[in-house]
Design a protein around this motif. Sequence first.
Motif, PDB file in Angstrom:
ATOM      1  N   LYS B  55      -8.326 -10.394  23.433  1.00  0.00           N
ATOM      2  CA  LYS B  55      -6.944 -10.769  24.309  1.00  0.00           C
ATOM      3  C   LYS B  55      -6.732 -12.375  24.536  1.00  0.00           C
ATOM      4  O   LYS B  55      -6.712 -13.182  23.735  1.00  0.00           O
ATOM      5  N   LEU B  60      -4.022 -14.250  24.165  1.00  0.00           N
ATOM      6  CA  LEU B  60      -2.984 -14.511  24.532  1.00  0.00           C
ATOM      7  C   LEU B  60      -3.241 -14.339  26.047  1.00  0.00           C
ATOM      8  O   LEU B  60      -2.971 -14.181  27.633  1.00  0.00           O
ATOM      9  N   GLN B  80       1.815 -25.022  19.999  1.00  0.00           N
ATOM     10  CA  GLN B  80       2.716 -23.812  19.922  1.00  0.00           C
ATOM     11  C   GLN B  80       2.638 -23.089  18.743  1.00  0.00           C
ATOM     12  O   GLN B  80       2.731 -22.229  17.850  1.00  0.00           O
ATOM     13  N   ARG B  84       0.660 -20.546  16.741  1.00  0.00           N
ATOM     14  CA  ARG B  84       0.946 -19.590  16.376  1.00  0.00           C
ATOM     15  C   ARG B  84       1.087 -19.365  13.638  1.00  0.00           C
ATOM     16  O   ARG B  84       0.982 -18.340  13.911  1.00  0.00           O
ATOM     17  N   ARG B  87      -2.246 -17.107  14.289  1.00  0.00           N
ATOM     18  CA  ARG B  87      -1.692 -16.214  15.226  1.00  0.00           C
ATOM     19  C   ARG B  87      -1.294 -15.362  13.434  1.00  0.00           C
ATOM     20  O   ARG B  87      -1.590 -14.270  13.358  1.00  0.00           O
ATOM     21  N   MET B  88      -0.969 -16.536  12.517  1.00  0.00           N
ATOM     22  CA  MET B  88      -0.182 -15.777  11.355  1.00  0.00           C
ATOM     23  C   MET B  88      -1.618 -14.524  10.572  1.00  0.00           C
ATOM     24  O   MET B  88      -1.688 -14.358  10.241  1.00  0.00           O
ATOM     25  N   PHE B  92      -3.076  -7.745  15.252  1.00  0.00           N
ATOM     26  CA  PHE B  92      -4.601  -6.990  16.471  1.00  0.00           C
ATOM     27  C   PHE B  92      -3.185  -6.020  16.403  1.00  0.00           C
ATOM     28  O   PHE B  92      -2.386  -5.792  16.870  1.00  0.00           O
ATOM     29  N   PRO B 112       7.477  -8.815  12.440  1.00  0.00           N
ATOM     30  CA  PRO B 112       6.820  -9.743  11.734  1.00  0.00           C
ATOM     31  C   PRO B 112       7.584 -11.022  10.732  1.00  0.00           C
ATOM     32  O   PRO B 112       7.436 -11.812  10.313  1.00  0.00           O
ATOM     33  N   VAL B 114      10.345 -10.222   8.433  1.00  0.00           N
ATOM     34  CA  VAL B 114      11.139 -11.351   7.457  1.00  0.00           C
ATOM     35  C   VAL B 114      11.245 -13.110   8.433  1.00  0.00           C
ATOM     36  O   VAL B 114      11.863 -13.833   8.286  1.00  0.00           O
ATOM     37  N   ARG B 115      10.154 -12.535   9.698  1.00  0.00           N
ATOM     38  CA  ARG B 115      10.223 -14.115  10.967  1.00  0.00           C
ATOM     39  C   ARG B 115       9.248 -14.849  10.142  1.00  0.00           C
ATOM     40  O   ARG B 115       9.212 -16.169  11.210  1.00  0.00           O
ATOM     41  N   ASN B 116       8.309 -14.700  10.125  1.00  0.00           N
ATOM     42  CA  ASN B 116       7.329 -15.445   9.352  1.00  0.00           C
ATOM     43  C   ASN B 116       7.269 -15.793   8.023  1.00  0.00           C
ATOM     44  O   ASN B 116       6.678 -17.129   7.638  1.00  0.00           O
ATOM     45  N   LEU B 165       1.692  -8.816   7.308  1.00  0.00           N
ATOM     46  CA  LEU B 165       1.307 -10.289   7.434  1.00  0.00           C
ATOM     47  C   LEU B 165      -0.131 -11.989   6.581  1.00  0.00           C
ATOM     48  O   LEU B 165      -0.700 -12.286   6.485  1.00  0.00           O
TER      49      LEU B 165
END
Lengths: 262, 254
Positions: B55, B60, B80, B84, B87-88, B92, B112, B114-116, B165
């Motif tokens: 984590k 996290l 931030q 991000r 994390r792409m 995890f 994940p 459609v949002r990235n 991703l």
Amino acid sequence: MSAKKREHVYTRRLDSAFLAVYNGYVFFLRFFREVFKGRMEFQEIVKQCYAIGNKSLLLIGMTGFITGMVFTKQSRPSLAEFGAVSWLPSLVAIAIVRALAALVTALISAGKIGSSIGAELGSMRVTEQIDAMEVSAVNPFKFLVVTRVLASTIAIPILMFYCTAVSLLGAFLNVTLNEGTSFIAFFESAFEQITFLDIFTSLAKSIAYGFTIGIVGCYQGYNASKGTEGVGKAANSAVVISMFLIFIEEVIIVQVSNYFRI
Amino acid sequence: MEEVNQPEAPVINIQDLHKSFGSLHVLRGVDLRVEKGENVVVLGRSGTGKSVLIKIIAGLLKQDRGDCLVLGQEVSTLNQKELRDLRMKIGFSFQNSALYDSMTVRENLEFPLVRNVANLTRAEINEQVETVLDAVGLLQTINQVPSELSGGQRKRIGIARTLILQPEIMLYDEPTAGLDPITCLEINELINEVKEKYHTSSIIITHDLTCARATGDKIAMLLDGQFLKQGTFEEVFNTEEERIKSFYDYNFIQ
Ligand SMILES: Nc1ncnc2c1ncn2[C@@H]1O[C@H](COP(=O)(O)OP(=O)(O)OP(=O)(O)O)[C@@H](O)[C@H]1O
Ligand SMILES: [Mg+2]
């Protein structure tokens, strides 16, 4: 500075109460920081609005109807003493529009919507679904909190108007059964005393209540402690705290609107 | 590999990492290197802080002290946006799968994506979803919701969701815990397939030595908040250290 670090400033409970207020405030500010940032989840907002309406429409309808009917019935004897039963429709309408509808809607929604938001987000926190969103590079605050707060801020005013309509219907039914007043006559006399300010105040109230229910539920769920009892606690405090805040807001908004009335 | 033999920077480089929760000192000076294309297995008893460790890698949790460099960046100091982007590149897989239980399998996988990734057409989304679902062998579950799936299926969907991703690093938290031996073998195979197909470097947390042997290029044993020993399976378990031996004996008691 003393050598041993003190564990708390006042008492432990008082400390955690202050801390909770502070954290709530930070959460509140974060909402406004994130609301216009990045992608807007319109689809999710609509879905949440639908869920809110769907969950509480029947309950609010029934409660509103009964409130209108019973309130009318209970008010009649005192008016009859002065021979003023003809004032009944306008008296009841004022009570419903100014106070009852918004409060009934808010309290039922706090119980129904607030607890379900608290439980839903709480269980997502506990089962690490919120962490999962975060590690997949999605902002969970934006997707979960912002959408739910906006949805309840939009949906609860609508439910309030619905509750007003149903309560008036309940009142009408009682009046027409007893006095035989016609539908048109009832509503003409009911709306005689209602001003734009009354409706506006009601709207403002229910927007504030909707926002409160959403943000308190989200705060409690989003910050739920680990373990299954965290979920129950989140749901429970969501209801208690939002009801408490709703009464405080009620007092403030009524004071402010009375200031404008004069 | 016929490349010039220049030392490549490790994908994950952890040095002297400390983490406490209140008075509970969980990690006490952890050192760990994960090289590119390597599967590192982290072993250790329950409550030794294995989940806490990964984590911290995924940002996290924040360490109290020490360095945690992932792809050359110190995770705890990222803002931030940088976090991000990092994390792409990290997949995890959670200990309890952490599937979104209000969504179907398809929606879980799309979430994940459609949002990235901007400007995907419906067809492209469907294709990518089906590709990763096929990779974990669960194409038939696409319209089911997580509550209808078995534990092993959830684990695999969880892995598929991270694969979508196309991460460079995979972090598996107990991928085989609570599964029957045959499903365990399938998951082990899946982990190795992922490594080959997606060229990932991974950290695999487990209690299960079969899994460790099958998937790990390197084994690290977490004891008392530190890695007592790191090396290949044989190196680690060919030891007189009492606590490592007991871990081994317990696993192969039959
Ligand atoms: N967010 C947290 N807050 C407080 N304590 C925590 C938190 N996360 C973990 N801990 C504590 O840290 C210790 C290590 O937890 P961790 O989940 O890393 O164990 P683990 O090695 O993954 O064990 P398991 O094999 O059972 O999953 C535990 O004692 C746990 O209580
Ligand atoms: Mg763990």
